[in-house]
Design a protein around this motif. Structure first.
Motif, PDB file in Angstrom:
ATOM      1  N   GLN A 287       0.818  -1.200   0.000  1.00  0.00           N
ATOM      2  CA  GLN A 287       0.000   0.000   0.000  1.00  0.00           C
ATOM      3  C   GLN A 287       0.863   1.265   0.000  1.00  0.00           C
ATOM      4  O   GLN A 287       0.639   2.183  -0.776  1.00  0.00           O
ATOM      5  N   LEU A 288       1.897   1.268   0.851  1.00  0.00           N
ATOM      6  CA  LEU A 288       2.739   2.461   0.930  1.00  0.00           C
ATOM      7  C   LEU A 288       3.568   2.625  -0.342  1.00  0.00           C
ATOM      8  O   LEU A 288       3.781   3.746  -0.808  1.00  0.00           O
ATOM      9  N   MET A 289       4.038   1.522  -0.931  1.00  0.00           N
ATOM     10  CA  MET A 289       4.756   1.623  -2.204  1.00  0.00           C
ATOM     11  C   MET A 289       3.839   2.237  -3.255  1.00  0.00           C
ATOM     12  O   MET A 289       4.260   3.042  -4.076  1.00  0.00           O
ATOM     13  N   GLN A 290       2.568   1.824  -3.222  1.00  0.00           N
ATOM     14  CA  GLN A 290       1.623   2.345  -4.211  1.00  0.00           C
ATOM     15  C   GLN A 290       1.354   3.833  -4.012  1.00  0.00           C
ATOM     16  O   GLN A 290       1.381   4.594  -4.965  1.00  0.00           O
ATOM     17  N   VAL A 291       1.103   4.230  -2.768  1.00  0.00           N
ATOM     18  CA  VAL A 291       0.835   5.657  -2.545  1.00  0.00           C
ATOM     19  C   VAL A 291       2.080   6.459  -2.872  1.00  0.00           C
ATOM     20  O   VAL A 291       2.001   7.496  -3.518  1.00  0.00           O
ATOM     21  N   ALA A 292       3.219   5.973  -2.392  1.00  0.00           N
ATOM     22  CA  ALA A 292       4.468   6.684  -2.661  1.00  0.00           C
ATOM     23  C   ALA A 292       4.641   6.835  -4.168  1.00  0.00           C
ATOM     24  O   ALA A 292       5.114   7.856  -4.658  1.00  0.00           O
ATOM     25  N   GLY A 293       4.217   5.817  -4.894  1.00  0.00           N
ATOM     26  CA  GLY A 293       4.360   5.811  -6.346  1.00  0.00           C
ATOM     27  C   GLY A 293       3.541   6.869  -7.056  1.00  0.00           C
ATOM     28  O   GLY A 293       3.714   7.114  -8.243  1.00  0.00           O
ATOM     29  N   ARG A 294       2.619   7.512  -6.363  1.00  0.00           N
ATOM     30  CA  ARG A 294       1.843   8.587  -6.994  1.00  0.00           C
ATOM     31  C   ARG A 294       2.693   9.838  -7.163  1.00  0.00           C
ATOM     32  O   ARG A 294       2.335  10.730  -7.930  1.00  0.00           O
ATOM     33  N   ALA A 295       3.785   9.950  -6.404  1.00  0.00           N
ATOM     34  CA  ALA A 295       4.563  11.201  -6.416  1.00  0.00           C
ATOM     35  C   ALA A 295       5.620  11.190  -7.510  1.00  0.00           C
ATOM     36  O   ALA A 295       6.261  10.172  -7.759  1.00  0.00           O
ATOM     37  N   GLY A 296       5.793  12.348  -8.127  1.00  0.00           N
ATOM     38  CA  GLY A 296       6.897  12.542  -9.067  1.00  0.00           C
ATOM     39  C   GLY A 296       6.838  11.639 -10.274  1.00  0.00           C
ATOM     40  O   GLY A 296       7.842  11.149 -10.754  1.00  0.00           O
ATOM     41  N   ARG A 297       5.624  11.407 -10.808  1.00  0.00           N
ATOM     42  CA  ARG A 297       5.523  10.468 -11.920  1.00  0.00           C
ATOM     43  C   ARG A 297       5.924  11.098 -13.244  1.00  0.00           C
ATOM     44  O   ARG A 297       6.289  10.405 -14.175  1.00  0.00           O
ATOM     45  N   ALA A 298       5.818  12.405 -13.347  1.00  0.00           N
ATOM     46  CA  ALA A 298       6.124  13.015 -14.636  1.00  0.00           C
ATOM     47  C   ALA A 298       7.411  13.832 -14.541  1.00  0.00           C
ATOM     48  O   ALA A 298       8.447  13.332 -14.138  1.00  0.00           O
ATOM     49  N   LYS A 299       7.301  15.120 -14.865  1.00  0.00           N
ATOM     50  CA  LYS A 299       8.525  15.900 -15.005  1.00  0.00           C
ATOM     51  C   LYS A 299       9.078  16.360 -13.667  1.00  0.00           C
ATOM     52  O   LYS A 299      10.265  16.616 -13.523  1.00  0.00           O
ATOM     53  N   ILE A 300       8.188  16.517 -12.673  1.00  0.00           N
ATOM     54  CA  ILE A 300       8.675  17.024 -11.397  1.00  0.00           C
ATOM     55  C   ILE A 300       9.094  15.880 -10.486  1.00  0.00           C
ATOM     56  O   ILE A 300       8.566  14.787 -10.570  1.00  0.00           O
ATOM     57  N   SER A 301      10.056  16.153  -9.618  1.00  0.00           N
ATOM     58  CA  SER A 301      10.502  15.065  -8.761  1.00  0.00           C
ATOM     59  C   SER A 301       9.614  15.022  -7.523  1.00  0.00           C
ATOM     60  O   SER A 301       8.980  16.006  -7.152  1.00  0.00           O
ATOM     61  N   GLY A 302       9.571  13.862  -6.881  1.00  0.00           N
ATOM     62  CA  GLY A 302       8.641  13.711  -5.779  1.00  0.00           C
ATOM     63  C   GLY A 302       9.330  13.326  -4.488  1.00  0.00           C
ATOM     64  O   GLY A 302      10.452  12.831  -4.479  1.00  0.00           O
ATOM     65  N   SER A 303       8.643  13.598  -3.370  1.00  0.00           N
ATOM     66  CA  SER A 303       9.152  13.092  -2.110  1.00  0.00           C
ATOM     67  C   SER A 303       8.003  12.575  -1.257  1.00  0.00           C
ATOM     68  O   SER A 303       6.852  12.974  -1.412  1.00  0.00           O
ATOM     69  N   VAL A 304       8.353  11.654  -0.370  1.00  0.00           N
ATOM     70  CA  VAL A 304       7.368  10.995   0.464  1.00  0.00           C
ATOM     71  C   VAL A 304       7.817  11.115   1.909  1.00  0.00           C
ATOM     72  O   VAL A 304       8.979  10.840   2.228  1.00  0.00           O
ATOM     73  N   LEU A 305       6.928  11.573   2.788  1.00  0.00           N
ATOM     74  CA  LEU A 305       7.261  11.692   4.210  1.00  0.00           C
ATOM     75  C   LEU A 305       6.330  10.810   5.017  1.00  0.00           C
ATOM     76  O   LEU A 305       5.107  10.914   4.904  1.00  0.00           O
ATOM     77  N   ILE A 306       6.933   9.946   5.834  1.00  0.00           N
ATOM     78  CA  ILE A 306       6.129   9.038   6.656  1.00  0.00           C
ATOM     79  C   ILE A 306       6.250   9.464   8.111  1.00  0.00           C
ATOM     80  O   ILE A 306       7.352   9.493   8.650  1.00  0.00           O
ATOM     81  N   GLN A 307       5.133   9.802   8.724  1.00  0.00           N
ATOM     82  CA  GLN A 307       5.157  10.118  10.155  1.00  0.00           C
ATOM     83  C   GLN A 307       5.095   8.815  10.942  1.00  0.00           C
ATOM     84  O   GLN A 307       4.120   8.082  10.847  1.00  0.00           O
ATOM     85  N   THR A 308       6.130   8.541  11.748  1.00  0.00           N
ATOM     86  CA  THR A 308       6.157   7.255  12.436  1.00  0.00           C
ATOM     87  C   THR A 308       6.904   7.333  13.765  1.00  0.00           C
ATOM     88  O   THR A 308       7.775   8.179  13.949  1.00  0.00           O
ATOM     89  N   GLU A 309       6.538   6.424  14.661  1.00  0.00           N
ATOM     90  CA  GLU A 309       7.314   6.296  15.893  1.00  0.00           C
ATOM     91  C   GLU A 309       8.354   5.197  15.757  1.00  0.00           C
ATOM     92  O   GLU A 309       9.108   4.922  16.682  1.00  0.00           O
ATOM     93  N   PHE A 310       8.382   4.521  14.606  1.00  0.00           N
ATOM     94  CA  PHE A 310       9.321   3.412  14.420  1.00  0.00           C
ATOM     95  C   PHE A 310      10.135   3.580  13.139  1.00  0.00           C
ATOM     96  O   PHE A 310      10.058   2.747  12.236  1.00  0.00           O
ATOM     97  N   PRO A 311      10.906   4.682  13.049  1.00  0.00           N
ATOM     98  CA  PRO A 311      11.603   4.939  11.784  1.00  0.00           C
ATOM     99  C   PRO A 311      12.603   3.844  11.409  1.00  0.00           C
ATOM    100  O   PRO A 311      12.967   3.730  10.241  1.00  0.00           O
ATOM    101  N   ASN A 312      13.015   3.026  12.381  1.00  0.00           N
ATOM    102  CA  ASN A 312      14.006   1.995  12.066  1.00  0.00           C
ATOM    103  C   ASN A 312      13.394   0.646  11.719  1.00  0.00           C
ATOM    104  O   ASN A 312      14.106  -0.329  11.496  1.00  0.00           O
ATOM    105  N   HIS A 313      12.091   0.596  11.702  1.00  0.00           N
ATOM    106  CA  HIS A 313      11.441  -0.673  11.371  1.00  0.00           C
ATOM    107  C   HIS A 313      11.883  -1.118   9.964  1.00  0.00           C
ATOM    108  O   HIS A 313      11.950  -0.294   9.056  1.00  0.00           O
ATOM    109  N   PRO A 314      12.190  -2.430   9.797  1.00  0.00           N
ATOM    110  CA  PRO A 314      12.683  -2.912   8.498  1.00  0.00           C
ATOM    111  C   PRO A 314      11.762  -2.549   7.333  1.00  0.00           C
ATOM    112  O   PRO A 314      12.234  -2.320   6.208  1.00  0.00           O
ATOM    113  N   LEU A 315      10.463  -2.480   7.618  1.00  0.00           N
ATOM    114  CA  LEU A 315       9.535  -2.167   6.537  1.00  0.00           C
ATOM    115  C   LEU A 315       9.759  -0.736   6.021  1.00  0.00           C
ATOM    116  O   LEU A 315       9.826  -0.500   4.815  1.00  0.00           O
TER     117      LEU A 315
END
Ligand code: ADP
Ligand code: ZN
Ligand code: ZN
Length: 727
Positions: free
Chosen positions: A577-605
Motif C-alpha cells: 500500500q505504501l509503495m503504491q501511494v508513494a508511487g503517486r509522487a513525481g511520476r512526470a517531469k517534477i521530482s517527488g518526495s514521500v514523508l512518513i510520520q512514524t514512531e518506528f523509523p528503524n522498522h525494516p519495513l
C-alpha cells in the motif's frame, strides 16, 4: 429418452436430472428452464445421458431449452468444474453465479443491437445470399437485405428506422456470417503517438511475445511509473493481430474508465468491453455476449470477469496481481488471479501478472522458477525518478493536530511551487473512537465486535462493518458526563486540520464517503488533473494506479498501527500500500518526495521503503513465514462457521474437528473465534487446516466437505475458504 443433468443455483453439491425428449449432445452448455418443487428455475445443461438414479415417477420434464444464445463452451464448463472442486462449492452455484443476471432469469434474452455506434455491412457471404431462399411473406427480411445491398453500411439507428424488429434479424445474420460489424472509429479522437519502448519494456515485450502460443506465467515486476501498461498494450496488439481476444483483470472499478479510454485510443478498430459490478444488467449482458461471440477483442474487468466466455482467448493480464480484491470474500471464495492462471493453462496462452510489489505467493514461485520473471526497474518517462522517501520521527517531532512541523513545512514548499500534495491516511470518518473522558466508555456497535466511528459532519456514529448508524449521544450512556471526545483521526479530521493550517489551499477529500455518488470519480480525477485542487486527503482508494502528473509530495499518517498486527499478512499489505501511494509522487517531469510520520523509523519495513527495496523485504518476510510455517510454505483452508449463538458455532467446529482425527500430513488447529468475533449479529469462529502438500490438502478437503455436508443437526452457516487471506 435423453436425460439432462442440470446445474442449478441450489446449495446442494449435486446436479439435477430431467427428461428432455428432443435434447442432444449439442445442447450441453445451453440454458434450460426446469420445474423445481413448486417453482420454475433456470439452469445450465452440463450433461446429456441415457440413464438416471432418479426413480421414473419422480423424474420431471424440462419446461424449455433456451437456444437463442450459443451454449457455454467445454473449456468454460471445465473451468467451472475445476473451480467447484478446488474451492469445494456446489457446481450449480458456481455456474449460475458466473452468468450475467439476465441469463439467470426464466426468460429468453433478446439480443438487441447492442452497440449503436457500430456500422453493419454485408459480408462476402451475405452478398451471395439467394433471396429466393427467404420466404416471400417475410417482407422485413427482404427489405433489410435490399437496404444493406444498396448502401455501403448501416448504423443501429438506420436499422431501427427500417423496423423495431430488424435488429433481431440483423443479429441473426451477424451470427450466420452474412453481416460484418465495423466498430465506428471516432474521427475526433486523434490517434495518440505510440511511445518508443524503453529498453526494459522492450525486453519484457520481446520475451513474452516470443511465447504467445504456449502457457507460461509471467511476473512483470515494474516499479510504479515503469510503464507496465505500455507492455500490456504491445502484447494485446500482437494478440489482436492474430485474431485473438485478450482478457485484462484489474482490481478496482474506479480504474476501468481510465484504462478503457487508453485501450480505445490505441485500438480504434477493436471492440473493447468492460465488465464490472457498476454496470446495469443489460450492459453486462451485452458485454458478455460480445465476448462470447468473439466480437469483443479486449475484455477489461474486475474479478468476476475471469468467468467470461472467450472463444478466441489469446492472452490474460492480471494488473496489480497482489491486490486482495481479486479474492472473493463470500459465497464462492475464489481467487480470480489463480483462476486466471488456470484458464491460461487451459488455453495454452500466457498469463501476465503485473505488479510493483508482487504478492509473496507469486514472488516465491519466481524464486522457485515456477513463474518467469521480468523486471522494470526504472520509470518510463525520461528523467522521472522514484520519489525520495523519508521518515519523520514522531518521538522527537511532536505533531500538532496530527501534523508534524517537517510535514507542514514540506506542504508549504509544495504549495509555493504550485504543485499538488497528497496526505494519505487509511481510515475514513472523523475519528475511530468516541470516548468518555471521565469513565472511559467508548461507543461500540451492538451487532459487531467493533467500535463506532465518529462522523462529525452528519453528527452520526457509524459502524464500518455493518453500516449501523446512530445519532451522537448527548451524554455518556454509562456515567452521564457530557465531556465526550473523539479520539484518534480519520480523513475528515485530517481534512479539518489541513484547512485550519492552510486556509487558502483547495483541499479535496477522497474516501468511500466522498465517492459514493455516481460519476464522483470522474469529477475528482478531472479536478485533480486541471489543478483545481492543491491538497488531496484520502484513503487507499487514492493509492491505486491513478496518474497525477503534478503531484510532488505524499505525506503518510497513521500507518504504524499495521506494523504490529496479529495478521501475518499485515506487513506485506502495508508495504504494498505504501509503495503504491508513494508511487503517486513525481511520476512526470517534477521530482517527488514521500514523508512518513512514524514512531518506528528503524522498522525494516520503513527502511526497505526508503530504499525502494522490495527484494530485501520480501526475502525477510519469506524467511519469517518459513520459520513460522505460514503460506506460501504451507497451503491453508479455513472452515468458517457462524450462528446466533457462539456455543452452537463452537459445537459445530468441535464436531468438525473430531472428523479429522488421525490424519498424516494435515495439521488441524483448534477452533478459535474470528478476528471479528461478532459481525451483523452473528457469532463467528473458524478452524484452520494446513498442509505442506496442496494435493494432500485437497484430498482431505473433498472428504471432509462430504462429511460436513452430511451433518444436519447443527443450525450453523458454514463454508470452506481455500487459500484464505483474511481470518
Ligand atoms: P505503471 O503502471 O507501471 O505504474 P504506467 O503504465 O502508468 O506505469 O506508465 C507511467 C507513465 O509512463 C505514463 O504516463 C505512460 O504514458 C508513460 N510511459 C510508458 N511507457 C513509456 C515510454 N516507453 N516512453 C515514454 N513514456 C512512457
Ligand atoms: Zn462516561
Ligand atoms: Zn456493526
Amino acid at each position: 429418452m435423453p436425460i439432462l443433468r442440470v446445474a442449478l443455483n441450489i446449495p446442494l453439491d449435486t446436479l439435477f436430472d430431467y427428461i428432455a425428449p428432443d435434447a442432444c449432445e449439442a445442447d450441453i452448455g445451453l440454458r434450460v428452464c426446469v420445474p423445481f418443487g413448486k417453482k420454475k428455475l433456470t439452469g445450465v445443461i452440463l450433461e446429456v445421458c441415457s440413464d438416471t438414479a432418479v426413480p421414473p415417477e419422480k423424474l420431471k420434464s424440462v419446461i424449455c431449452i433456451f437456444r437463442e444464445t450459443p451454449p457455454l463452451s467445454a473449456e468454460l464448463l471445465a473451468l467451472f468444474s475445476f473451480c467447484s472442486d478446488y474451492y469445494h462449492h456446489p457446481l450449480g452455484m458456481v455456474v449460475m453465479n458466473s452468468l450475467p443476471g439476465k441469463l439467470r432469469n426464466n426468460k429468453p434474452v433478446s439480443l438487441k443491437v447492442h452497440v449503436n455506434r457500430d456500422q453493419f455491412v454485408l459480408s462476402a457471404a451475405g452478398k451471395q445470399v439467394d433471396t429466393s431462399t427467404i420466404p416471400a411473406r417475410n417482407t422485413l427480411m427482404h427489405r433489410l437485405l435490399a437496404t444493406l445491398k444498396s448502401t455501403p453500411s448501416l448504423n443501429a439507428r438506420d436499422v431501427r428506422k427500417i423496423s423495431p424488429r430488424a435488429g433481431h434479424i440483423l443479429q441473426d445474420w451477424v451470427r450466420k456470417g452474412w453481416v460484418d460489424i465495423i466498430p465506428e472509429t471516432d474521427p475526433a479522437v486523434a490517434t495518440p503517438a505510440i511511445p518508443k519502448l524503453t529498453s526494459e519494456q522492450s525486453t519484457a515485450v520481446g520475451a513474452i511475445a516470443e511465447k504467445l502460443d504456449r502457457f507460461d506465467t509471467w511476473v512483470l515486476h515494474g516499479v510504479t511509473g515503469s510503464g507496465k501498461t505500455e507492455v500490456y498494450l504491445r502484447l494485446i496488439a500482437q494478440t489482436l493481430s492474430k485474431g485473438k481476444q485478450a482478457l485484462v483483470l484489474i482490481p478496482e472499478i474506479s480504474l476501468t474508465p481510465q484504462l478503457e479510454s487508453v485501450f480505445r485510443e490505441r485500438f480504434t478498430m477493436t471492440r473493447i468491453v468492460s465488465l464490472h459490478s457498476g454496470l446495469n444488467d443489460s450492459e453486462r449482458l451485452s458485454g458478455w455476449l460480445q465476448a462470447q461471440q468473439g466480437e469483443a477483442g479486449v475484455v477489461l474487468g474486475t474479478r468476476l470477469a475471469v468467468f467470461t466466455p472467450l472463444p478466441k482467448l489469446g492472452l490474460i493480464i492480471v494488473d496489480e496481481e497482489q491486490d486482495s480484491s481479486f479474492k472473493q470474500q463470500d459465497g464462492l471464495r475464489y481467487s480470480a488471479r489463480d483462476l486466471a492462471i488456470f484458464r491460461a493453462s487451459q488455453a495454452h496462452i500466457p498469463a501476465v501478472l503485473g505488479s510493483a510489489t508482487p504478492s509473496l505467493e507469486s514472488y516465491y514461485n519466481v524464486l522457485n522458477d515456477r513463474y518467469h520473471y521480468l523486471r522494470l526497474k526504472n520509470r518510463a518517462i525520461k528523467n522521472a525518478v522514484l520519489p525520495q522517501v523519508k521518515c519523520i520521527d514522531l518521538r522527537s517531532e511532536k505533531p500538532l493536530n496530527g501534523l508534524s512541523i517537517p510535514l507542514i513545512k514540506a506542504i508549504d514548499v509544495c504549495l509555493a511551487h504550485r504543485q499538488q500534495c497528497l496526505i494519505f491516511i487509511n481510515r475514513r470518518g472523523y475519528a475511530p473512537v468516541l470516548l468518555c473522558k471521565s469513565c472511559g466508555w467508548t461507543a461500540v456497535c451492538q451487532r459487531c465486535t467493533s467500535r463506532l466511528v465518529v462522523h462529525l459532519q452528519d453528527k452520526k456514529l457509524s459502524c464500518h462493518h455493518c453500516g449501523y448508524l446512530e445519532s451522537f449521544p448527548h451524554a455518556c450512556p454509562q456515567c452521564g458526563d457530557q465531556d465526550m471526545m473523539p479520539f484518534g483521526r480519520g480523513t475528515q479530521r485530517v481534512e479539518e486540520s489541513l484547512a485550519m493550517r492552510f486556509p487558502s489551499a483547495r483541499i479535496l477529500r477522497i474516501d468511500r464517503d466522498s465517492t459514493r455518488r455516481k460519476n464522483a470519480w470522474q469529477a475528482i480525477l478531472r479536478s485533480v488533473h486541471q489543478h483545481e485542487v492543491d491538497i488531496l486527503v484520502g484513503t487507499q482508494l487514492l493509492a491505486k494506479g491513478h496518474d497525477f502528473p503534478n503531484l510532488s509530495l505524499v505525506g503518510i499518517l497513521g500507518s504504524d498501527i499495521s506494523l504490529y498486527s496479529t495478521d501475518f499478512r499485515a506487513g506485506e499489505r502495508l508495504f504494498t500500500q505504501l509503495m503504491q501511494v508513494a508511487g503517486r509522487a513525481g511520476r512526470a517531469k517534477i521530482s517527488g518526495s514521500v514523508l512518513i510520520q512514524t514512531e518506528f523509523p528503524n522498522h525494516p519495513l520503513y527502511q526497505a521503503l526508503q530504499r525502494h527495496d522490495y527484494d530485501v523485504l520480501a526475502k525477510t518476510i519469506l524467511a519469517e513465514r518459513k520459520m513460522a510455517g505460514f503460506p506460501p510454505y504451507v497451503y491453508q483452508a479455513l472452515l468458517r462457521a457462524e450462528a446466533h449463538s457462539l456455543k452452537k458455532v463452537l459445537d459445530f467446529l468441535d464436531t468438525a474437528h473430531k472428523l479429522t482425527q488421525s490424519l498424516t500430513g494435515i495439521e488441524v488447529f483448534d477452533p478459535v473465534p474470528a478476528h471479528m468475533a461478532r459481525l451483523k449479529g452473528m457469532e463467528r469462529a473458524h478452524l484452520l487446516v494446513q498442509s505442506g502438500s496442496r494435493k494432500k490438502l485437497q484430498i482431505f478437503l473433498a472428504q471432509w466437505y462430504k462429511q460436513l455436508s452430511a451433518l444436519t443437526a447443527h443450525k450453523v452457516r458454514w463454508s470452506l475458504d481455500v487459500d484464505p487471506i483474511e481470518f
